[in-house]
Design a protein around this motif. Structure first.
Motif, PDB file in Angstrom:
ATOM      1  N   ASP A 245     -15.511 -29.302  11.171  1.00  0.00           N
ATOM      2  CA  ASP A 245     -15.685 -29.566   9.736  1.00  0.00           C
ATOM      3  C   ASP A 245     -16.770 -28.667   9.154  1.00  0.00           C
ATOM      4  N   PHE A 246     -17.842 -28.512   9.936  1.00  0.00           N
ATOM      5  CA  PHE A 246     -18.976 -27.736   9.461  1.00  0.00           C
ATOM      6  C   PHE A 246     -18.575 -26.272   9.246  1.00  0.00           C
TER       7      PHE A 246
ATOM      8  N   VAL B 284     -18.609 -24.271   5.681  1.00  0.00           N
ATOM      9  CA  VAL B 284     -19.372 -23.033   5.450  1.00  0.00           C
ATOM     10  C   VAL B 284     -18.420 -21.940   4.972  1.00  0.00           C
ATOM     11  N   SER B 285     -17.263 -21.828   5.628  1.00  0.00           N
ATOM     12  CA  SER B 285     -16.309 -20.778   5.244  1.00  0.00           C
ATOM     13  C   SER B 285     -15.873 -20.982   3.799  1.00  0.00           C
ATOM     14  N   HIS B 286     -15.612 -22.252   3.460  1.00  0.00           N
ATOM     15  CA  HIS B 286     -15.163 -22.551   2.103  1.00  0.00           C
ATOM     16  C   HIS B 286     -16.248 -22.188   1.080  1.00  0.00           C
ATOM     17  N   GLU B 287     -17.499 -22.525   1.409  1.00  0.00           N
ATOM     18  CA  GLU B 287     -18.605 -22.241   0.495  1.00  0.00           C
ATOM     19  C   GLU B 287     -18.784 -20.743   0.283  1.00  0.00           C
TER      20      GLU B 287
ATOM     21  N   PHE C 247     -23.290 -30.951   3.154  1.00  0.00           N
ATOM     22  CA  PHE C 247     -22.232 -30.647   2.181  1.00  0.00           C
ATOM     23  C   PHE C 247     -21.659 -31.861   1.449  1.00  0.00           C
ATOM     24  N   TYR C 248     -22.286 -33.036   1.599  1.00  0.00           N
ATOM     25  CA  TYR C 248     -21.787 -34.180   0.834  1.00  0.00           C
ATOM     26  C   TYR C 248     -22.344 -34.093  -0.582  1.00  0.00           C
TER      27      TYR C 248
END
Ligand code: ADP
Length: 274
Positions: free
Chosen positions: A41-42, A46-49, A209-210
């Motif tokens: 998930d992490f 990070v990739s999405h951000e 990331f919440y």
């Protein structure tokens, strides 16, 4: 010997079995699976951000390459947007590095005597400049006691709480910084008259990331890692984070430290967070 050679997390038990004994080897994989899911998930987060700002910057660079004769005003705006997106990536990478250092158990806490009253006065000054006159920012130093801890980590935790208060409080609101002693414990708190948080979000706020409102956090320059950093810093100092909030009214974030970390000012030369 078996104990040593078995994979991690396995446990061995001798259990009675009729006249003899049986060897029971069990392995709990739930915690391994949970750790693996969190890691996945992490990485996805990070990739999405990083993907969004990279797409924006890449897109603008392509446009610039295709139309070198772009109007100066358009060029100025494109460069400004690229600068903002680059800063966003920089902040994210800095927060990720800070978090990974804090999570590294081998990285011990470098303890010094920290002049927190002075640190909070400095942060108050910085907060006024960060707010740019959009909020009234109060300061209450009720004790001159210091704290045994890391000046850099404390500064980073406190300034995360302050920048959140500024980012989630509309113009004209009030923010109060307070350093006080309560039953021997030392408490740094930031109270705001901002948008507040619904109760069901509170237990998850310190997760990496919440965010309650993803777009608001991004628009105001949030990385989604601030409170995760705060939580780690506090737990390294045996402290706790308390959050009280009412939607539409405001929030109060309090960092509470145990009496064992309290230092009387006359005991040593001070260190102020850099
Ligand atoms: P972010 O970079 O998104 O602000 P944080 O970890 O610092 O990440 O905070 C997590 C979330 O908690 C934020 O996205 C926001 O929804 C909420 N939050 C934090 N501080 C405040 C505050 N002072 N007022 C209202 N909401 C807040």
């Amino acid at each position: 010997r078996l104990e040593r050679e078995l994979p991690l997390m396995a446990s061995i038990q001798l259990i009675p079995y009729g006249d003899t004994e049986k060897l029971l080897i069990s392995r709990d994989i739930t915690s391994l699976e949970r750790a693996e899911t969190m890691r996945r998930d992490f990485v996805a987060n990070v990739s999405h951000e990083l993907r969004t700002p990279l797409t924006v910057v890449g897109g603008f660079l392509e446009t610039l390459a295709d139309s070198p004769e772009m109007e100066p005003e358009m060029l100025r705006r494109s460069l400004e947007l690229m600068r903002q997106q680059t800063q966003r990536m920089q902040r994210l990478v800095e927060d990720l590095l800070a978090l990974s250092q804090l999570e590294n158990a081998q990285h011990p806490l470098r303890e010094e005597k920290v002049d927190v009253p002075e640190l909070v006065r400095l942060l108050h000054y910085e907060a006024q400049s960060l707010s740019g006159g959009r909020h009234r920012i109060g300061l209450e130093i009720e004790t001159e006691d210091w704290l045994l801890g890391s000046p850099d980590e404390l500064r980073s935790a406190f300034s995360n709480l302050i920048s959140n208060a500024i980012r989630y409080t509309p113009e004209g609101g009030r923010i109060d910084l307070r350093w006080r002693k309560e039953g021997g414990q030392l408490v740094f708190s930031v109270q705001d008259t901002g948008i507040g948080i619904e109760a069901h979000h509170l237990p998850r706020l310190t997760e990496r990331f919440y965010r309650v409102d993803r777009s608001r956090s991004r628009e105001t320059g949030g990385t989604g890692l601030g409170l995760a950093i705060v939580k780690h810093v506090l737990s390294r100092h045996q402290g706790v984070l308390e959050i009280e909030s009412e939607p539409g009214k405001g929030s109060r974030f309090s960092a509470r430290f145990p009496e064992s970390r309290c230092i009387q000012p006359e005991q040593a030369p001070a260190m102020v967070g850099r």
